[in-house]
Scaffold this active site. Structure first.
Site, mmCIF file in Angstrom:
data_model
loop_
_atom_site.group_PDB
_atom_site.id
_atom_site.type_symbol
_atom_site.label_atom_id
_atom_site.label_comp_id
_atom_site.label_asym_id
_atom_site.label_seq_id
_atom_site.Cartn_x
_atom_site.Cartn_y
_atom_site.Cartn_z
ATOM 1 N N LYS A 1 0.834 -1.218 0.000
ATOM 2 C CA LYS A 1 0.000 0.000 0.000
ATOM 3 C C LYS A 1 0.864 1.262 0.000
ATOM 4 C CE LYS A 1 -2.175 -1.071 3.842
ATOM 5 N NZ LYS A 1 -1.464 -2.329 4.137
ATOM 6 N N ARG B 1 -9.991 0.935 8.403
ATOM 7 C CA ARG B 1 -9.563 -0.432 8.700
ATOM 8 C C ARG B 1 -10.624 -1.201 9.470
ATOM 9 N NH1 ARG B 1 -3.766 0.403 8.576
ATOM 10 N NH2 ARG B 1 -2.631 -1.446 9.129
ATOM 11 N N ARG C 1 11.675 -5.599 5.145
ATOM 12 C CA ARG C 1 11.424 -4.189 4.794
ATOM 13 C C ARG C 1 12.361 -3.237 5.547
ATOM 14 N NH1 ARG C 1 5.554 -1.704 5.495
ATOM 15 N NH2 ARG C 1 5.737 -2.593 7.573
ATOM 16 N N ARG D 1 11.048 -1.398 11.162
ATOM 17 C CA ARG D 1 9.964 -1.057 12.086
ATOM 18 C C ARG D 1 9.846 -2.089 13.203
ATOM 19 N NH1 ARG D 1 4.838 0.347 8.268
ATOM 20 N NH2 ARG D 1 3.784 -0.835 9.902
ATOM 21 N N ARG E 1 -0.617 -8.905 13.263
ATOM 22 C CA ARG E 1 -1.203 -7.866 12.393
ATOM 23 C C ARG E 1 -2.014 -8.493 11.272
ATOM 24 N NH1 ARG E 1 4.053 -4.951 10.813
ATOM 25 N NH2 ARG E 1 2.789 -4.016 9.183
HETATM 26 P P1 AP5 Z 1 4.733 -1.632 1.880
HETATM 27 O O1 AP5 Z 1 4.442 -0.807 0.688
HETATM 28 O O2 AP5 Z 1 5.459 -1.017 3.008
HETATM 29 O O3 AP5 Z 1 3.390 -2.379 2.383
HETATM 30 P P2 AP5 Z 1 2.130 -1.819 3.175
HETATM 31 O O4 AP5 Z 1 0.947 -2.452 2.551
HETATM 32 O O5 AP5 Z 1 2.171 -0.325 3.252
HETATM 33 O O6 AP5 Z 1 2.406 -2.496 4.573
HETATM 34 P P3 AP5 Z 1 2.283 -1.883 6.048
HETATM 35 O O7 AP5 Z 1 3.004 -2.846 6.955
HETATM 36 O O8 AP5 Z 1 2.728 -0.458 6.086
HETATM 37 O O9 AP5 Z 1 0.807 -1.997 6.280
HETATM 38 P P4 AP5 Z 1 0.127 -1.987 7.636
HETATM 39 O O10 AP5 Z 1 -1.231 -1.768 7.168
HETATM 40 O O11 AP5 Z 1 0.343 -3.154 8.485
HETATM 41 O O12 AP5 Z 1 0.886 -0.819 8.446
HETATM 42 P P5 AP5 Z 1 0.459 0.657 8.781
HETATM 43 O O13 AP5 Z 1 1.666 1.473 8.820
HETATM 44 O O14 AP5 Z 1 -0.681 1.077 7.927
HETATM 45 O O15 AP5 Z 1 5.542 -2.929 1.359
HETATM 46 C C1 AP5 Z 1 6.004 -3.920 2.271
HETATM 47 C C2 AP5 Z 1 7.362 -4.454 1.807
HETATM 48 O O16 AP5 Z 1 7.168 -5.197 0.586
HETATM 49 C C3 AP5 Z 1 8.397 -3.379 1.487
HETATM 50 O O17 AP5 Z 1 9.665 -3.822 1.891
HETATM 51 C C4 AP5 Z 1 8.334 -3.239 -0.047
HETATM 52 O O18 AP5 Z 1 9.548 -2.802 -0.605
HETATM 53 C C5 AP5 Z 1 7.957 -4.621 -0.469
HETATM 54 N N1 AP5 Z 1 7.102 -4.677 -1.658
HETATM 55 C C6 AP5 Z 1 6.068 -3.831 -1.971
HETATM 56 N N2 AP5 Z 1 5.489 -4.175 -3.133
HETATM 57 C C7 AP5 Z 1 6.161 -5.307 -3.567
HETATM 58 C C8 AP5 Z 1 6.031 -6.140 -4.715
HETATM 59 N N3 AP5 Z 1 5.088 -5.912 -5.662
HETATM 60 N N4 AP5 Z 1 6.873 -7.199 -4.827
HETATM 61 C C9 AP5 Z 1 7.826 -7.438 -3.871
HETATM 62 N N5 AP5 Z 1 7.996 -6.661 -2.762
HETATM 63 C C10 AP5 Z 1 7.183 -5.608 -2.624
HETATM 64 O O19 AP5 Z 1 -0.110 0.472 10.260
HETATM 65 C C11 AP5 Z 1 0.758 0.161 11.339
HETATM 66 C C12 AP5 Z 1 -0.030 0.081 12.627
HETATM 67 O O20 AP5 Z 1 -0.664 1.349 12.914
HETATM 68 C C13 AP5 Z 1 -1.205 -0.915 12.613
HETATM 69 O O21 AP5 Z 1 -0.786 -2.226 12.925
HETATM 70 C C14 AP5 Z 1 -2.116 -0.319 13.689
HETATM 71 O O22 AP5 Z 1 -1.633 -0.612 14.963
HETATM 72 C C15 AP5 Z 1 -1.950 1.190 13.466
HETATM 73 N N6 AP5 Z 1 -2.928 1.708 12.522
HETATM 74 C C16 AP5 Z 1 -2.681 2.236 11.289
HETATM 75 N N7 AP5 Z 1 -3.827 2.621 10.698
HETATM 76 C C17 AP5 Z 1 -4.837 2.323 11.573
HETATM 77 C C18 AP5 Z 1 -6.247 2.430 11.511
HETATM 78 N N8 AP5 Z 1 -6.864 2.936 10.432
HETATM 79 N N9 AP5 Z 1 -6.968 2.033 12.587
HETATM 80 C C19 AP5 Z 1 -6.365 1.540 13.693
HETATM 81 N N10 AP5 Z 1 -5.028 1.370 13.800
HETATM 82 C C20 AP5 Z 1 -4.267 1.742 12.748
HETATM 83 MG MG MG Z 2 2.432 1.080 4.839
#
Ligand code: AP5
Ligand code: MG
Length: 218
Positions: free
Chosen positions: A15, A90, A129, A162, A173
């Site tokens: 994402k 979410r 990552r 992270r 997660r």
């Molecule tokens: P990346 O692009 O970083 O993936 P992502 O989908 O953004 O993954 P996140 O871990 O950031 O998602 P998340 O939803 O768990 O975390 P968030 O920060 O939102 O890619 C991942 C890796 O894969 C990278 O190394 C990249 O290079 C690689 N990659 C990408 N595309 C690829 C491809 N096509 N092929 C190969 N490799 C590839 O949330 C973190 C925490 O915050 C949550 O756990 C929660 O506690 C809190 N939080 C956030 N939002 C909310 C909400 N709305 N409500 C409640 N709590 C929330």
């Molecule tokens: Mg992300």
């Protein structure tokens, strides 16, 4: 009319990687709830301290805190032409709140690309990552390595792993995602705005598919 896009997908689906590219191409702000929480944690704000208790366990931050934070962000002038939301909503309550907030700005969710990736692949992506300290740019030691190890290609800042990318937290997660966020796929499908995107392609291929699908969206 503004255009609001919600990027849906499990943790590690890509994402953040895609949102940075797509938001730039569409010239709208990229709003990542996770990045805003991490920014608050870095600055040790009250919101950051509270959110950190949940994030380190791989749990969701409570809806009221998350919704208030996103509402404030969407009310800024740079969102007048729309926004690309990454990681929000979410939960069903967050989805309801989002449509209410957007209707206050004469907007609505126009499209919901859903990036689909199998679970075993997610774990490999997250545990390899590396994230940039300054702006959250994302790399992968195998799939998308930076030009210089430990240094962001875009702004030269340090790359770090992270805390919530440890295997145990990643597993939690993914479980939380399956239980609390998966219902949103049906929710947006019923509204006729869900777009399936195969996330198991190269980063460039996924971007191309996203941009093609979003061309038609008004
Ligand atoms: P990346 O692009 O970083 O993936 P992502 O989908 O953004 O993954 P996140 O871990 O950031 O998602 P998340 O939803 O768990 O975390 P968030 O920060 O939102 O890619 C991942 C890796 O894969 C990278 O190394 C990249 O290079 C690689 N990659 C990408 N595309 C690829 C491809 N096509 N092929 C190969 N490799 C590839 O949330 C973190 C925490 O915050 C949550 O756990 C929660 O506690 C809190 N939080 C956030 N939002 C909310 C909400 N709305 N409500 C409640 N709590 C929330
Ligand atoms: Mg992300």
């Amino acid at each position: 009319m503004p255009i609001f896009i919600v990027l849906l997908g499990p943790p590690g689906a890509g994402k953040g990687t895609q949102a940075q590219r797509v938001a730039k191409a569409l010239d709208i702000p990229h709003i990542s709830s996770g990045d805003i929480f991490r920014e608050n944690i870095k600055k040790q704000t009250d919101l950051g301290k509270e959110a950190n208790r949940f994030i380190t366990k791989g749990e969701l931050v409570p809806d009221d805190l998350t919704i208030a934070m996103i509402k404030e962000r969407l009310s800024r002038t740079d969102c007048e032409s729309g926004a690309l939301l990454d990681g929000f909503p979410r939960t069903p309550a967050q989805a309801e709140a989002l449509s209410k907030i957007l209707s206050e700005f004469d907007g609505k969710v126009n499209a919901v690309p859903y990036i689909n990736v199998a679970e075993h692949e997610l774990i490999e992506r997250l545990t390899g990552r590396w994230t940039c300290r300054a702006q959250g740019h994302v790399f992968h030691e195998k799939f998308n390595p930076p030009k210089r190890a430990g240094v962001c290609d875009f702004d030269g800042s340090e790359l770090y792993q992270r805390d919530d990318d440890k295997v145990e937290t990643v597993t939690r997660r993914i479980k939380v995602y399956l239980e609390q966020t998966m219902p949103l796929i049906e929710y947006y499908k019923k509204l006729g705005i869900l777009i399936d995107i195969n996330g198991e392609q190269t980063i460039d291929q996924v971007t191309a598919n996203l941009l093609k699908a979003l061309e038609k969206v008004k």
